[in-house]
Each structure stands twice: as structure tokens, then as C-alpha cells.
Design an enzyme around this catalytic site. Sequence first.
Site, PDB file in Angstrom:
ATOM      1  N   LYS A 112       0.872  -1.183   0.000  1.00 30.79           N
ATOM      2  CA  LYS A 112       0.000   0.000   0.000  1.00 30.79           C
ATOM      3  C   LYS A 112       0.903   1.225   0.000  1.00 30.79           C
ATOM      4  O   LYS A 112       2.056   1.160   0.443  1.00 30.79           O
ATOM      5  CB  LYS A 112      -0.864  -0.012   1.274  1.00 30.79           C
ATOM      6  N   GLY A 143     -25.469   2.236   4.482  1.00 30.18           N
ATOM      7  CA  GLY A 143     -24.693   2.906   3.440  1.00 30.18           C
ATOM      8  C   GLY A 143     -25.026   2.357   2.076  1.00 30.18           C
ATOM      9  O   GLY A 143     -24.859   1.171   1.814  1.00 30.18           O
ATOM     10  N   GLY A 186     -23.879   3.770  -1.029  1.00 28.95           N
ATOM     11  CA  GLY A 186     -23.073   4.567  -1.944  1.00 28.95           C
ATOM     12  C   GLY A 186     -22.705   3.749  -3.159  1.00 28.95           C
ATOM     13  O   GLY A 186     -23.556   3.049  -3.731  1.00 28.95           O
ATOM     14  N   ASN A 187     -21.449   3.790  -3.557  1.00 28.63           N
ATOM     15  CA  ASN A 187     -21.034   3.100  -4.788  1.00 28.63           C
ATOM     16  C   ASN A 187     -21.271   1.597  -4.717  1.00 28.63           C
ATOM     17  O   ASN A 187     -21.943   1.023  -5.570  1.00 28.63           O
ATOM     18  CB  ASN A 187     -19.552   3.380  -5.055  1.00 28.63           C
ATOM     19  N   VAL A 188     -20.705   0.933  -3.713  1.00 32.44           N
ATOM     20  CA  VAL A 188     -20.859  -0.525  -3.623  1.00 32.44           C
ATOM     21  C   VAL A 188     -22.302  -0.883  -3.260  1.00 32.44           C
ATOM     22  O   VAL A 188     -22.904  -1.788  -3.851  1.00 32.44           O
ATOM     23  CB  VAL A 188     -19.888  -1.122  -2.575  1.00 32.44           C
ATOM     24  N   TYR A 202     -25.112   0.503  -3.819  1.00 25.74           N
ATOM     25  CA  TYR A 202     -26.083   0.628  -4.912  1.00 25.74           C
ATOM     26  C   TYR A 202     -26.078  -0.631  -5.789  1.00 25.74           C
ATOM     27  O   TYR A 202     -27.123  -1.223  -6.063  1.00 25.74           O
ATOM     28  CB  TYR A 202     -25.760   1.862  -5.756  1.00 25.74           C
TER      29      TYR A 202
HETATM   30  P1  NAD Z   1     -19.078   5.255  -0.749  1.00 25.58           P
HETATM   31  O1  NAD Z   1     -18.466   6.415  -0.058  1.00 25.58           O
HETATM   32  O2  NAD Z   1     -19.461   5.391  -2.172  1.00 25.58           O
HETATM   33  O3  NAD Z   1     -20.392   4.771   0.035  1.00 25.58           O
HETATM   34  C1  NAD Z   1     -20.481   4.769   1.422  1.00 25.58           C
HETATM   35  C2  NAD Z   1     -21.866   5.315   1.760  1.00 25.58           C
HETATM   36  O4  NAD Z   1     -22.053   5.198   3.166  1.00 25.58           O
HETATM   37  C3  NAD Z   1     -22.051   6.780   1.389  1.00 25.58           C
HETATM   38  O5  NAD Z   1     -23.248   6.911   0.633  1.00 25.58           O
HETATM   39  C4  NAD Z   1     -22.151   7.484   2.725  1.00 25.58           C
HETATM   40  O6  NAD Z   1     -23.008   8.601   2.690  1.00 25.58           O
HETATM   41  C5  NAD Z   1     -22.717   6.391   3.602  1.00 25.58           C
HETATM   42  N1  NAD Z   1     -22.497   6.522   5.032  1.00 25.58           N
HETATM   43  C6  NAD Z   1     -21.378   6.960   5.672  1.00 25.58           C
HETATM   44  N2  NAD Z   1     -21.572   6.896   6.996  1.00 25.58           N
HETATM   45  C7  NAD Z   1     -22.812   6.397   7.194  1.00 25.58           C
HETATM   46  C8  NAD Z   1     -23.584   6.071   8.339  1.00 25.58           C
HETATM   47  N3  NAD Z   1     -23.110   6.253   9.570  1.00 25.58           N
HETATM   48  N4  NAD Z   1     -24.816   5.556   8.167  1.00 25.58           N
HETATM   49  C9  NAD Z   1     -25.317   5.360   6.915  1.00 25.58           C
HETATM   50  N5  NAD Z   1     -24.642   5.664   5.794  1.00 25.58           N
HETATM   51  C10 NAD Z   1     -23.402   6.154   5.938  1.00 25.58           C
HETATM   52  O7  NAD Z   1     -18.054   4.044  -0.521  1.00 25.58           O
HETATM   53  P2  NAD Z   1     -18.058   2.652  -1.294  1.00 25.58           P
HETATM   54  O8  NAD Z   1     -17.059   2.687  -2.360  1.00 25.58           O
HETATM   55  O9  NAD Z   1     -19.464   2.246  -1.590  1.00 25.58           O
HETATM   56  O10 NAD Z   1     -17.454   1.700  -0.152  1.00 25.58           O
HETATM   57  C11 NAD Z   1     -18.260   1.299   0.933  1.00 25.58           C
HETATM   58  C12 NAD Z   1     -17.399   0.543   1.946  1.00 25.58           C
HETATM   59  O11 NAD Z   1     -16.821  -0.597   1.307  1.00 25.58           O
HETATM   60  C13 NAD Z   1     -16.231   1.350   2.498  1.00 25.58           C
HETATM   61  O12 NAD Z   1     -16.010   0.948   3.833  1.00 25.58           O
HETATM   62  C14 NAD Z   1     -15.061   0.904   1.639  1.00 25.58           C
HETATM   63  O13 NAD Z   1     -13.823   1.044   2.317  1.00 25.58           O
HETATM   64  C15 NAD Z   1     -15.407  -0.547   1.427  1.00 25.58           C
HETATM   65  N6  NAD Z   1     -14.812  -1.120   0.206  1.00 25.58           N
HETATM   66  C16 NAD Z   1     -15.096  -0.582  -0.994  1.00 25.58           C
HETATM   67  C17 NAD Z   1     -14.544  -1.129  -2.144  1.00 25.58           C
HETATM   68  C18 NAD Z   1     -14.847  -0.556  -3.493  1.00 25.58           C
HETATM   69  O14 NAD Z   1     -14.579  -1.231  -4.492  1.00 25.58           O
HETATM   70  N7  NAD Z   1     -15.414   0.616  -3.586  1.00 25.58           N
HETATM   71  C19 NAD Z   1     -13.684  -2.243  -2.049  1.00 25.58           C
HETATM   72  C20 NAD Z   1     -13.442  -2.807  -0.791  1.00 25.58           C
HETATM   73  C21 NAD Z   1     -14.009  -2.221   0.336  1.00 25.58           C
END
Ligand code: NAD
Length: 358
Positions: A80, A179, A181-183, A185
Site C-alpha cells: 500500500k 450505506g 453509496g457506490n458498492v 447501490y
Molecule cells: P461510498 O463512499 O461510495 O459509500 C459509502 C456510503 O455510506 C455513502 O453513501 C455514505 O453517505 C454512507 N455513510 C457513511 N456513513 C454512514 C452512516 N453512519 N450511516 C449510513 N450511511 C453512511 O463508498 P463505497 O465505495 O461504496 O465503499 C463502501 C465501503 O466498502 C467502504 O467501507 C469501503 O472502504 C469498502 N470497500 C469498498 C470497495 C470498493 O470497491 N469501492 C472495495 C473494498 C471495500
Amino acid sequence: MSVFSHTDFDHHELVAFKDDPASGLKAIISVHNSSLGPATGGCRMFPYASDEAALSDVLRLSRGMTYKSALAGLALGGGKSVIIGNPHQDKTRKLMLAMGDFIESQGGKYISAEDSGTGVSDMATMSERTNFITGLMDNDSEHGGDPSPITAYGVYCGICSAVAYKGGDLQGLRVALQGIGNVGYYLARHLIRSGATVYASDINRRNIDRAVNELGVTELALGNVLSADVDVLAPCAMGGAINTATIDSIKASIVAGAANNQLATSEMGDALLARGILYAPDYVINAGGIIDVYYQSVGNHDVDVVNEHVNRIGDTLSKIFKRSKADSTSTSIIADVMAEEIFKQPAPNFKNSETVAA
Ligand code: NAD
């Protein structure tokens, strides 16, 4: 600032520091273990409060990548990097080029990809100075570039595995997402298409509205999601959702979501086991992104091959669940043990997925 006696130091193979006044770059590259292959992991840019906090993060995150890639059956080690700075204010082309030089100077011991605070365009800039960048593809909405869709697919496969282990299926299953968000959805979309009912809460009004309007998700109040009367709780927001304040109120019989570091402490794994709640260890179920990156890094990015590999996250989880039951030990500890069995004694000519699938 100590390194060798740092609490997060775990015999990391390499920790390199860069201070480049000309570009303003202050960065650290950390290689935890490369016995399975080149240490690969994202480059995070974050306004760390101190150098100490940045070092702690990079040591912890690179170690986590070793465990994640090992259990994902990838011929990759754990690495990392972190750039100390605010991605919204301090990011310049000069800084990204300097980071590219820093990565290049490690001679391929560390391969970088996007992470929080960096994106595909930053990786493209760095790649002007180094070949040791992956995850540059941006060829369609499901693969390359944004890793969220493939991560979500892996989490979906993991939920299917956990539900099957409990003797159920997705038809009529009730899943609550913290939550969306991206994942979250993309995960909700997979679940709904398979006949599940999805509930979600999100602090971001736009994200929750999009899920309600486009997917038919039912909104939950922020304070109700962890204690929702559902079959599966999927933490998909920030880390630490499972903690001493929340554990007793969880009604779901499965916890399986995308968020990193879902357990606030390792004791939470034991507490979930004691309550009969099946926990899918976070770094196992959310490995879709690194699996996708792996195939990009070896130049063999066939979407069907990637999907098939991500699908096997379910098989790995099923092995963890069975061993956890047989050993009366939490799934989080079993996952660590199984990962160490792989990267501490790699089979000769280790090839992706052979060890885990065996
Ligand atoms: P993101 O920021 O797009 O989505 C996270 C969502 O959680 C956001 O919509 C945010 O508003 C919401 N949120 C934050 N705090 C909250 C709370 N207390 N209650 C309710 N909603 C809340 O992030 P993402 O890319 O969807 O990733 C989500 C999680 O998965 C993160 O922990 C990330 O580290 C982990 N992750 C993501 C990936 C990836 O490919 N994107 C890969 C491995 C792990």
C-alpha cells in the site's frame, strides 16, 4: 517516529519514505509480504494529522492486503502507499508525477492502484513515470476504473454463500444495508434482481433517494439499520459498525457487507459467534476489486474469467464457515489462520486460486 517497534509493524519487508520539496510530495510505500507475488495495493491520499498516523495507516493497510490477496487466491503480495495531503486541495500533476517516480524507484516491489483520495486519472498521470501501476482500465461500467461494481458482485456472492450455509435462499430474503453509496447501490441491484427485499439507510440524501427511486429500496432511519428485523445486515459505509454499543441489538442472523474493518475490535468476532450470528469476514467478502486488479495487472482481463474468480469468494467463505463451526472459533480468526497458511507457506509455483480452491 519509531518503525521497528511500531505497534503496527509486522516484519514488513520494506517501508520507504519520500520527501520531495520540489513537488510537495510526502509519501510512504509499504510492502508487507511478497511471498506470493508483487506487493499490490492502492495509493491513498489523505490529510493525515501526523506522520505517525500516516505510517500507522500504511503499515496496517499493506498487511491487510497480504491477507486479502492470499485468501482471494491471487499471486499477489500485500502493499500500500499513502500520500500525506488533502486530495481536494493539494493534488497537482507535479505531485502525481513525483509519486510515479517514487513507485518506479522501488523497481517493481510495489504495484499501485487507485484508492480513497486517488482515481484512475491520477494513476494515468503516475504511469507516465512508472510501469508499476494497475487498475488503469476504464473500458465499461462493470470492470476497470471504478472497482465498486465488481466489489458489489463479490459481496453478493458472499451473501448467497452465507444464506445457503444457513439453509436459505435469496427469494424473499430481507437485507438491510448501512450505506448505499457506490458498492451499496450495485449490491442492492443484484439482491433485488434475485428476489430479496432491500432496506437501507444513508447519511447522504442523494444516495438514498437514488436507491429508493431507481431500485425500489425501502428507506430506514439512520438509527434503525443495525437493529433492523432482517435476515442479513450488510455494513457498506464506514468501519466499526459492529461494536460494544451495537452488537446486542443486531437481529439479523448474518452480517455480510462491503465495509472494511467492520469489527471495532477482534472480540466482536467472538461476540457474533456467541450470539449465533454468521459473520462473513470483511476482507474476504470485499475482495472483488483486487481480483479485478490482478487480472488487469497480468494482462488477462477477460470479464468472464474475472467474474468466475470473484464468484469463488462464496466457496472460500463456505470453507471459513465450516471450519469456524468445527473449531468453535470466530470466522474472523479462521480467515486470518487460513490466509497465513497460504502466504506463510506458499505452495511451489503458486498460481492464483489453486491453494484456496484445493
Ligand atoms: P461510498 O463512499 O461510495 O459509500 C459509502 C456510503 O455510506 C455513502 O453513501 C455514505 O453517505 C454512507 N455513510 C457513511 N456513513 C454512514 C452512516 N453512519 N450511516 C449510513 N450511511 C453512511 O463508498 P463505497 O465505495 O461504496 O465503499 C463502501 C465501503 O466498502 C467502504 O467501507 C469501503 O472502504 C469498502 N470497500 C469498498 C470497495 C470498493 O470497491 N469501492 C472495495 C473494498 C471495500
